[in-house]
Scaffold this motif. Structure first.
Motif: not given
Length: 412
Positions: A53-55, A108-115, A341-353
């Protein structure tokens, strides 16, 4: 207090809300498994669902912050996080907990990408790395204190008290956001919000191999630490017989190394160039991870081997993570939210996988965790060598004309 220090504190605390919800409940995973009558794999899914979800949701928050400003999406994310935290506190089953953790991750995704986008709004180059390092110093208090705080709550009050605590933390972050942090994306700087424009920006980022390479270097580094997050409590507590307090200390040791090294990132970047710092740090991180794997396969599975080598390997990630974050956003200021956002999404999806695959092979020993950490480290090194070739390093060397000129001269 200077504006620089104030921004570092507020952004760091905002960034800490998400990790706080992970690190504080890690000591509770065995208790959650027992209390809810769940399997180990199902209990680990409470962590995986949060990461997914975070990603996934970062991809929405980033463009929204480019269009509507940084603060409004942050308020929305904090509200979702509070709702999810309350759901976790009252979860009657592991399935409910998995769903509530998903909602928590959406917020939590908002606090991961926007700062990260706010940092790019305020600074570039070495100053951006300096602020990023200070932000990481603040939010890195979470992996040091959160497990200890979690243990202190779990023993007398049970694991549900952890989610009451993270709800309070989110409410405090909301107040700080309202009072201390100004809007950094002013109205005249905002971009069009139609789907075609947003997709166009993502298309530009997907065609930028330098951006993608830096993103996956950091993402694979994070994946190795996420693997440690998901397995360490079972390995340390069940396999090695640690108490909750002992596990919290062992876990926190890695955070100390990460924090200490991250504070050197801007200083080393200014002297040697950010590209060279990343290259050297990834080589060291991968080297120690492979050494740990070799010793584990040879039968040296003592905690006196495991803990020091994990500490050293993750310490070098303290140089890699802030440096790659800054470098990936450096050339994308007008769409910093979308890039983050794109960087964080790709990183978190990688981590989740990576967590999901590693969990399939978990057998109660440290070997699956060590193998996964070593493989992700080697993969990060391969991508680093492809992304930060000498000419690419010159382009990012300290983000200064002087350093770039020096690199070009060295290349001849």
């Amino acid at each position: 207090m200077s504006p620089f220090a104030r921004n570092a504190i507020v952004l760091g605390l905002l960034c800490a809300v998400g990790p706080f919800a992970i690190d504080m409940y890690l000591p509770a995973l065995p208790d959650i498994e027992s209390d809810l009558g769940a399997t180990t794999s199902a209990t680990q899914l409470t962590l995986t669902s949060y990461f997914i979800a975070f990603g996934l949701c970062q991809i929405a928050y980033g463009p929204l912050s480019d269009v509507y400003g940084r603060k409004a999406p942050l308020y929305a994310g904090l509200a979702l996080f509070v709702v999810g935290s309350i759901g976790c506190a009252f979860a009657p089953s592991v399935e409910w907990l998995i769903a509530a953790r998903f909602v928590q991750g959406l917020g939590a995704a908002a606090m991961g990408v926007i700062p990260r986008a706010i940092i790019r709004d305020l600074h570039t180059g070495i100053e951006a790395t300096r602020l990023m390092s200070l932000v990481m110093l603040v939010f890195s208090v979470s992996p040091i204190l959160a497990p200890l705080g979690g243990s202190a709550l779990i023993v007398p009050f049970g694991w549900r008290a952890v989610f009451v605590a993270v709800t309070i933390a989110a409410l405090i972050a909301t107040v700080l956001l309202a009072v201390m942090l100004p809007e950094t994306r002013l109205a005249h700087e905002r971009i069009r919000g139609d789907i075609r424009s947003v997709l166009g920006h993502f298309g530009t980022l997907f065609r930028d191999w330098h951006f993608l390479g830096l993103t996956f270097i950091g993402g694979l580094g994070m994946s190795s630490f996420f693997t440690f997050l998901s397995m360490s409590s079972f390995v340390y507590i069940k396999t090695y017989g640690m108490s909750l307090a002992e596990y919290s200390v062992a876990f926190s040791i890695n955070a100390v190394g990460f924090i200490g090294m991250s504070q050197l990132a801007s200083r080393l970047g200014g002297r040697f160039g950010m590209g060279r710092v990343v290259m050297g740090a990834v080589m060291a991180y991968a080297g120690f991870a492979v050494l740990l794997l070799a010793l584990t396969l040879a039968g040296f599975t003592s905690l006196w081997v495991l803990i020091p080598l994990l500490f050293t390997s993750f310490a070098f990630l303290g140089l890699v993570i802030p440096s790659t974050m800054v470098l990936s956003l450096e050339n994308h200021g007008p769409i910093a939210g979308s890039a983050s956002a794109l960087g964080g999404t790709l990183q978190m999806l990688t981590g989740g996988a990576v967590i999901a695959v590693a969990g399939l092979f978990f057998n109660g020993t440290s070997l699956p965790m060590v193998v996964t950490i070593a493989l992700t480290a080697v993969a990060a090194l391969v991508i680093t060598m492809a992304t930060l070739r000498p000419r690419a390093i010159a382009a990012t060397c300290g983000m200064s004309n002087i350093c770039q000129a020096r690199s070009i001269e060295e290349e001849g």
